[in-house]
Scaffold this motif. Structure first.
Motif, PDB file in Angstrom:
ATOM      1  N   GLU A  45       0.851  -1.186   0.000  1.00  0.00           N
ATOM      2  CA  GLU A  45       0.000   0.000   0.000  1.00  0.00           C
ATOM      3  C   GLU A  45       0.891   1.241   0.000  1.00  0.00           C
ATOM      4  O   GLU A  45       2.090   1.158   0.264  1.00  0.00           O
ATOM      5  N   TYR A  62     -10.910  -2.883  -3.950  1.00  0.00           N
ATOM      6  CA  TYR A  62     -11.310  -3.864  -2.927  1.00  0.00           C
ATOM      7  C   TYR A  62     -10.097  -4.610  -2.376  1.00  0.00           C
ATOM      8  O   TYR A  62     -10.001  -4.869  -1.160  1.00  0.00           O
ATOM      9  N   VAL A 100      -8.532  -2.157   0.247  1.00  0.00           N
ATOM     10  CA  VAL A 100      -9.265  -1.809   1.476  1.00  0.00           C
ATOM     11  C   VAL A 100      -9.610  -3.021   2.326  1.00  0.00           C
ATOM     12  O   VAL A 100      -9.945  -2.864   3.503  1.00  0.00           O
ATOM     13  N   LYS A 101      -9.534  -4.240   1.756  1.00  0.00           N
ATOM     14  CA  LYS A 101      -9.859  -5.410   2.574  1.00  0.00           C
ATOM     15  C   LYS A 101      -8.743  -5.728   3.573  1.00  0.00           C
ATOM     16  O   LYS A 101      -8.910  -6.574   4.439  1.00  0.00           O
ATOM     17  N   ASN A 120      -9.001  -1.101   7.975  1.00  0.00           N
ATOM     18  CA  ASN A 120     -10.044  -0.082   7.948  1.00  0.00           C
ATOM     19  C   ASN A 120      -9.511   1.157   7.232  1.00  0.00           C
ATOM     20  O   ASN A 120      -8.393   1.603   7.500  1.00  0.00           O
ATOM     21  N   TYR A 121     -10.337   1.724   6.339  1.00  0.00           N
ATOM     22  CA  TYR A 121      -9.879   2.822   5.496  1.00  0.00           C
ATOM     23  C   TYR A 121     -10.815   4.020   5.587  1.00  0.00           C
ATOM     24  O   TYR A 121     -11.984   3.897   5.984  1.00  0.00           O
ATOM     25  N   LEU A 139     -12.270   7.231   3.177  1.00  0.00           N
ATOM     26  CA  LEU A 139     -12.458   7.730   1.812  1.00  0.00           C
ATOM     27  C   LEU A 139     -12.489   9.252   1.852  1.00  0.00           C
ATOM     28  O   LEU A 139     -13.255   9.846   2.610  1.00  0.00           O
ATOM     29  N   SER A 167     -15.652   7.378   6.814  1.00  0.00           N
ATOM     30  CA  SER A 167     -15.270   6.005   7.098  1.00  0.00           C
ATOM     31  C   SER A 167     -16.208   5.125   6.282  1.00  0.00           C
ATOM     32  O   SER A 167     -17.391   5.433   6.136  1.00  0.00           O
ATOM     33  N   TYR A 219     -17.082   1.041   4.256  1.00  0.00           N
ATOM     34  CA  TYR A 219     -16.896  -0.394   4.049  1.00  0.00           C
ATOM     35  C   TYR A 219     -17.261  -0.691   2.596  1.00  0.00           C
ATOM     36  O   TYR A 219     -18.278  -0.211   2.086  1.00  0.00           O
ATOM     37  N   ILE A 247      -8.050   7.092  -0.842  1.00  0.00           N
ATOM     38  CA  ILE A 247      -8.264   6.232   0.317  1.00  0.00           C
ATOM     39  C   ILE A 247      -6.978   6.188   1.142  1.00  0.00           C
ATOM     40  O   ILE A 247      -5.867   6.334   0.612  1.00  0.00           O
ATOM     41  N   PRO A 263      -5.488   4.253   5.071  1.00  0.00           N
ATOM     42  CA  PRO A 263      -5.821   3.409   6.219  1.00  0.00           C
ATOM     43  C   PRO A 263      -5.899   4.207   7.500  1.00  0.00           C
ATOM     44  O   PRO A 263      -5.183   5.195   7.705  1.00  0.00           O
TER      45      PRO A 263
END
Length: 459
Positions: free
Chosen positions: A245, A320, A323-324, A327-328, A330, A347, A349, A450, A452
């Motif tokens: 990342e 995806y 972000v999986k 926790n990210y 936006l 925040s 999902y 995005i 984390p």
């Protein structure tokens, strides 16, 4: 014409009056000789009428000649215009043939360069494998050499070790040269690809001008796009220990915005633009600036990404895979036509492809009112992929976006309205951001990024 009609009316009256006089002379009890002067008057009247008729016919002939001359002049102008159009059509066809020949040559060269690039890549991989093996051997020999030096301090360095180090240095230099060659090849590929795209656009514009090649489609189809990544801008390309990342890259000491290679967990290697904002690294997943890229793309393109660095969509599957991991947050950045900058952070999902990449948002902070529904399951949809049980928005709003049960004006992937758009539905410029309190912002450029929430977990 009036003179002719008057003459035609007078002559029968004169003739009938003469006939009546002749008949009355026969019936008269006291016959009198005919008056020669009366006959001369009749002849004068008739002659005057014929003279007027002649003048009228002469005027009519002159007028008719003038009209015929005008018609001939217009016909000559039309013939000249038609001839000029024929010449222009011939020139356009010749240019089109030349463009097609050039396109074919460029495509052949592009294939040759691609094949060369593949060969270089295979050679580079083999060299990298050899380098790894040599590094392992060197490490082992260095350990042995260290032990020997510790046991026998005065013993000189073994000549085999020296030659091996020299060989490894040569291999490193060769690998660097090969990496530079591959980068040059990629630059050539990008240039060739840009030329081909430009020629394809010229051919498309030329074909539109010919009526026989015009075709209408019931649904909009987006043109084929190309990856946005420019390999000559890529930094931090490593074949082992590739970061997961942008935060990992930043924590390793790379504090400059640019293109980097990443490999999230259980994912393939791909490239992203790491944008450093106020000392914090963000991964750019969407960027729009002028409407040069058509965002009315297919589901497949939205899934894997499209566009170039100035206007692009990273791809739902890549987003995806990032972000999986954690926790990210936006972040959406907006710039209006007065160069005022706004932002809002959520925040969120994001689900996988089986959920149609369902998005769940909660606003955190920002200096612009929220416009996207919160605490709701927003399903991603395009014109060729519509989620069951959800409102069919893309037909009227264009572009792929996350929708709920109704359409709004906050589709940052929608049609980019140019400043000169005049029709009523496209009256606003750029993109729209309509807050829940009803205020409408006309947006010139957008960014979606995005980051984390726990940066320390990416070391």
């Amino acid at each position: 014409m009036f003179t002719i009609k008057l003459l035609l009316f007078i002559v029968p009256l004169v003739i009938s009056s003469r006939i009546d006089q002749d008949n009355s002379s026969f019936d008269s009890l006291s016959p009198e000789p005919k008056s020669r002067f009366a006959m001369l008057d009749d002849v004068k009247i008739l002659a005057n009428g014929l003279l007027q008729l002649g003048h009228g016919l002469k005027d009519f002939v002159h007028k008719t000649k003038g009209q015929i001359n005008d018609i001939f002049q217009k016909l000559n102008i039309f013939d000249q215009s038609f001839y000029d159009l024929s010449l222009q059509t011939s020139e356009i066809k010749e240019e089109e043939k030349e463009l097609r020949r050039t396109t074919y040559k460029l495509q052949v060269k592009n294939e040759e360069v691609k094949n060369m690039s593949l060969e270089l890549n295979s050679k580079l991989e083999s060299l990298l494998e050899e380098k790894i093996l040599l590094q392992q051997k060197v490490k082992y020999l260095e350990e042995q050499l260290t032990n020997l030096i510790q046991n026998q301090p005065e013993t000189p360095e073994h000549p085999e070790v020296t030659s091996l180090k020299t060989f490894v240095e040569k291999q490193d230099n060769s690998i660097k040269d090969l990496l530079q060659t591959v980068e040059d090849q990629y630059k050539q590929l990008n240039q060739q690809h840009s030329q081909i795209k430009e020629i394809e656009n010229q051919l498309r514009r030329t074909s539109i001008q010919e009526p026989t090649e015009i075709s209408l489609s019931s649904k909009p189809r987006a043109p084929r796009t190309t990856p946005f990544l420019q390999l000559n801008e890529i930094r931090n390309v490593k074949h082992d220990g590739i970061p997961a990342e942008c935060t990992t890259i930043y924590n390793r000491g790379e504090h400059t915005s640019g293109m980097y290679a990443i490999r999230p967990s259980n994912s393939q290697v791909f490239h992203v633009y790491c944008d450093v904002i106020s000392g914090s690294p963000w991964t750019l997943i969407q960027h729009r600036i002028d409407g040069s890229q058509n965002f009315n793309e297919t589901w497949e393109n939205y899934k894997y990404g499209f566009g170039r660095l100035d206007e692009f969509w990273l791809g739902l599957e890549k987003i995806y895979s990032i972000v999986k991991q954690s926790n990210y947050v936006l972040r959406i950045e907006l710039e209006d036509w007065k160069d005022n900058k706004h932002y809002i952070e959520y925040s969120f999902y994001l689900g996988n492809h089986e959920t149609n990449y369902t998005l769940h948002l909660v606003a955190i902070t920002g200096n612009v009112p929220n416009a996207i529904p919160e605490n709701k399951d927003l399903v991603f949809s395009t014109w060729d992929h519509k989620a069951k049980g959800h409102f069919n928005c893309p037909e009227g709003y264009s572009g792929g976006w996350w929708w709920h049960d109704e359409c709004g004006e906050n589709n940052l992937n929608g049609k980019y309205n140019k400043p000169r758009a005049k029709s009523k539905p496209e009256r606003r410029r750029g993109l729209s951001w309509k807050s829940q309190n009803g205020r409408l912002y006309s947006i010139k450029s957008t960014k979606m990024l995005i980051h984390p929430t726990d940066s320390e977990s990416f070391e």
